[in-house]
Scaffold this motif. Sequence first.
Motif, short mmCIF file in Angstrom:
data_model
loop_
_atom_site.label_atom_id
_atom_site.label_comp_id
_atom_site.label_asym_id
_atom_site.label_seq_id
_atom_site.Cartn_x
_atom_site.Cartn_y
_atom_site.Cartn_z
N VAL A 96 43.07 12.91 -16.64
CA VAL A 96 41.66 13.30 -16.75
C VAL A 96 41.24 13.96 -15.45
CG1 VAL A 96 39.31 12.49 -17.14
CG2 VAL A 96 41.23 11.39 -18.32
N ASP A 97 40.65 15.14 -15.54
CA ASP A 97 40.18 15.84 -14.36
C ASP A 97 38.66 15.92 -14.38
OD1 ASP A 97 39.62 17.77 -16.25
OD2 ASP A 97 41.38 18.98 -15.77
N GLN A 98 38.12 16.82 -13.60
CA GLN A 98 36.67 16.91 -13.47
C GLN A 98 35.98 17.31 -14.76
OE1 GLN A 98 36.20 19.61 -10.18
NE2 GLN A 98 36.23 17.98 -8.66
N ASP A 99 36.69 17.98 -15.66
CA ASP A 99 36.09 18.40 -16.92
C ASP A 99 35.79 17.22 -17.84
OD1 ASP A 99 36.17 21.03 -16.13
OD2 ASP A 99 38.13 21.39 -17.06
N GLY A 100 36.55 16.14 -17.69
CA GLY A 100 36.33 14.96 -18.51
C GLY A 100 36.95 15.08 -19.89
N MET A 101 36.98 13.97 -20.61
CA MET A 101 37.56 13.91 -21.93
C MET A 101 36.72 13.00 -22.81
SD MET A 101 41.42 12.66 -23.03
CE MET A 101 41.15 11.01 -22.37
N THR A 102 36.52 13.41 -24.05
CA THR A 102 35.81 12.60 -25.02
C THR A 102 36.82 12.08 -26.02
OG1 THR A 102 33.83 13.96 -24.74
CG2 THR A 102 33.92 12.54 -26.68
N VAL A 103 36.73 10.78 -26.36
CA VAL A 103 37.77 10.16 -27.19
C VAL A 103 37.14 9.08 -28.07
CG1 VAL A 103 38.30 8.45 -25.39
CG2 VAL A 103 40.04 9.02 -27.10
N ASP A 104 37.76 8.85 -29.20
CA ASP A 104 37.41 7.70 -30.03
C ASP A 104 38.03 6.48 -29.36
OD1 ASP A 104 37.43 5.64 -31.99
OD2 ASP A 104 37.28 7.14 -33.58
N SER A 105 37.22 5.48 -29.02
CA SER A 105 37.71 4.33 -28.26
C SER A 105 38.82 3.57 -28.98
CB SER A 105 36.56 3.39 -27.92
OG SER A 105 35.97 2.87 -29.10
N ALA A 106 38.91 3.71 -30.31
CA ALA A 106 39.95 3.01 -31.05
C ALA A 106 41.34 3.48 -30.66
CB ALA A 106 39.75 3.20 -32.56
N TYR A 107 41.45 4.66 -30.00
CA TYR A 107 42.75 5.22 -29.66
C TYR A 107 43.08 5.08 -28.19
CZ TYR A 107 41.90 7.29 -34.21
OH TYR A 107 41.61 7.46 -35.54
N VAL A 108 42.31 4.31 -27.43
CA VAL A 108 42.59 4.10 -26.01
C VAL A 108 43.45 2.86 -25.83
CG1 VAL A 108 41.59 3.64 -23.74
CG2 VAL A 108 40.46 5.25 -25.30
N SER A 129 24.66 8.64 -39.60
CA SER A 129 25.62 7.90 -38.80
C SER A 129 26.86 7.60 -39.63
CB SER A 129 25.01 6.59 -38.29
OG SER A 129 23.96 6.84 -37.41
N GLY A 130 28.01 7.62 -38.97
CA GLY A 130 29.25 7.33 -39.68
C GLY A 130 30.41 7.54 -38.74
N THR A 131 31.62 7.62 -39.28
CA THR A 131 32.79 7.85 -38.47
C THR A 131 32.63 9.15 -37.70
OG1 THR A 131 34.14 6.72 -40.10
CG2 THR A 131 35.29 8.13 -38.56
N GLY A 132 32.85 9.10 -36.38
CA GLY A 132 32.73 10.29 -35.57
C GLY A 132 31.36 10.49 -34.97
N LYS A 133 30.37 9.71 -35.37
CA LYS A 133 29.00 9.90 -34.87
C LYS A 133 28.90 9.57 -33.39
CE LYS A 133 24.50 10.38 -34.95
NZ LYS A 133 23.87 11.69 -34.98
N TYR A 134 29.55 8.51 -32.96
CA TYR A 134 29.53 8.12 -31.55
C TYR A 134 30.96 8.15 -31.00
CZ TYR A 134 24.80 6.47 -32.45
OH TYR A 134 23.48 6.41 -32.79
N GLN A 135 31.08 8.58 -29.75
CA GLN A 135 32.38 8.66 -29.10
C GLN A 135 32.26 8.18 -27.67
OE1 GLN A 135 35.03 9.40 -30.81
NE2 GLN A 135 34.20 10.40 -32.63
N LEU A 136 33.41 8.11 -26.99
CA LEU A 136 33.46 7.62 -25.62
C LEU A 136 33.77 8.78 -24.68
CD1 LEU A 136 33.28 4.72 -24.31
CD2 LEU A 136 35.77 4.85 -24.13
N ASN A 137 32.93 8.98 -23.68
CA ASN A 137 33.15 10.03 -22.70
C ASN A 137 33.80 9.42 -21.46
OD1 ASN A 137 32.89 12.83 -22.17
ND2 ASN A 137 31.25 12.40 -20.72
N ILE A 138 34.94 9.98 -21.03
CA ILE A 138 35.68 9.48 -19.87
C ILE A 138 35.65 10.54 -18.78
CG2 ILE A 138 37.89 8.64 -19.01
CD1 ILE A 138 38.57 7.76 -21.84
#
Length: 251
Positions: A96-108, A129-138
């Motif tokens: 992960v660099d300065q640009d960051g990455m967005t991911v579904d937390s179930a796959y971390v 709201s549903g699958t994909g509505k909320y994600q994790l920003n790293i």
Amino acid sequence: MQSPLFNYAEQQSQERYVVQNPQLLRVSLAGQDDILARKGAMVAYQGLVDFDGEYQSSNQRRTRSRTGEGLDLMRCSGQGTVYFANLAQCIHVVDVDQDGMTVDSAYVLALDSTLHTEVIAVDSQYGVSGTGKYQLNITGRGKVALMTSGQPLMMQVTPDKYVSADADAIVAWSSGLRVQMQAQTHNASVRRRRGDTGEGWELSFLGTGFALVQPSEVMPPQNAAIGQGIAAQYGVGGNGAHGQNQSNVWS
């Protein structure tokens, strides 16, 4: 004793993260930076390593309760080598660099403790709201180990070539991309899956970056029981696919 099993002996490397085999991650601890890993994901370790539950603030607990998104982690510290795995899923290490990455937390599976995580909402033109509505920003600088069900597809997104992916198959993408959740449907109700195709919500990505897609739509292992109710059918909530796979086991 002799056996072809000895061909699977541990790999020797100076790298902190090593993919021991496609389904097994090897992480070296040197007594300095800790590793945060999915609870219950440790399968073996060597050396003097401590495992502690990672503290969650009241705000993090409220966010996870409201969105279903967030990380349930343990902190691994000390000196030694730890092996992580989850349901024999394929493992991939990402810088992960300065640009960051967005991911579904179930796959971390695991990540450096120096990285920062935050739950974000994905824009939906229908406000559903549903699958994909909320994600994790790293964000920050460090490594993240992701899991996929099977070998994934890395798709490049450019200004002249946008990418759309099934919301249940997308794993991660560049945080700098513009994202919209949509359902291209001819039905009277957008809440129904598209016609009789079986296709549902999708995420569209515009800009410059990448989108990582797995060859699976959040399907559980064979014979795994998924809870009842509309939320469970979309893979969310305590009875859904995401909810049942929080402790490295399917019940």
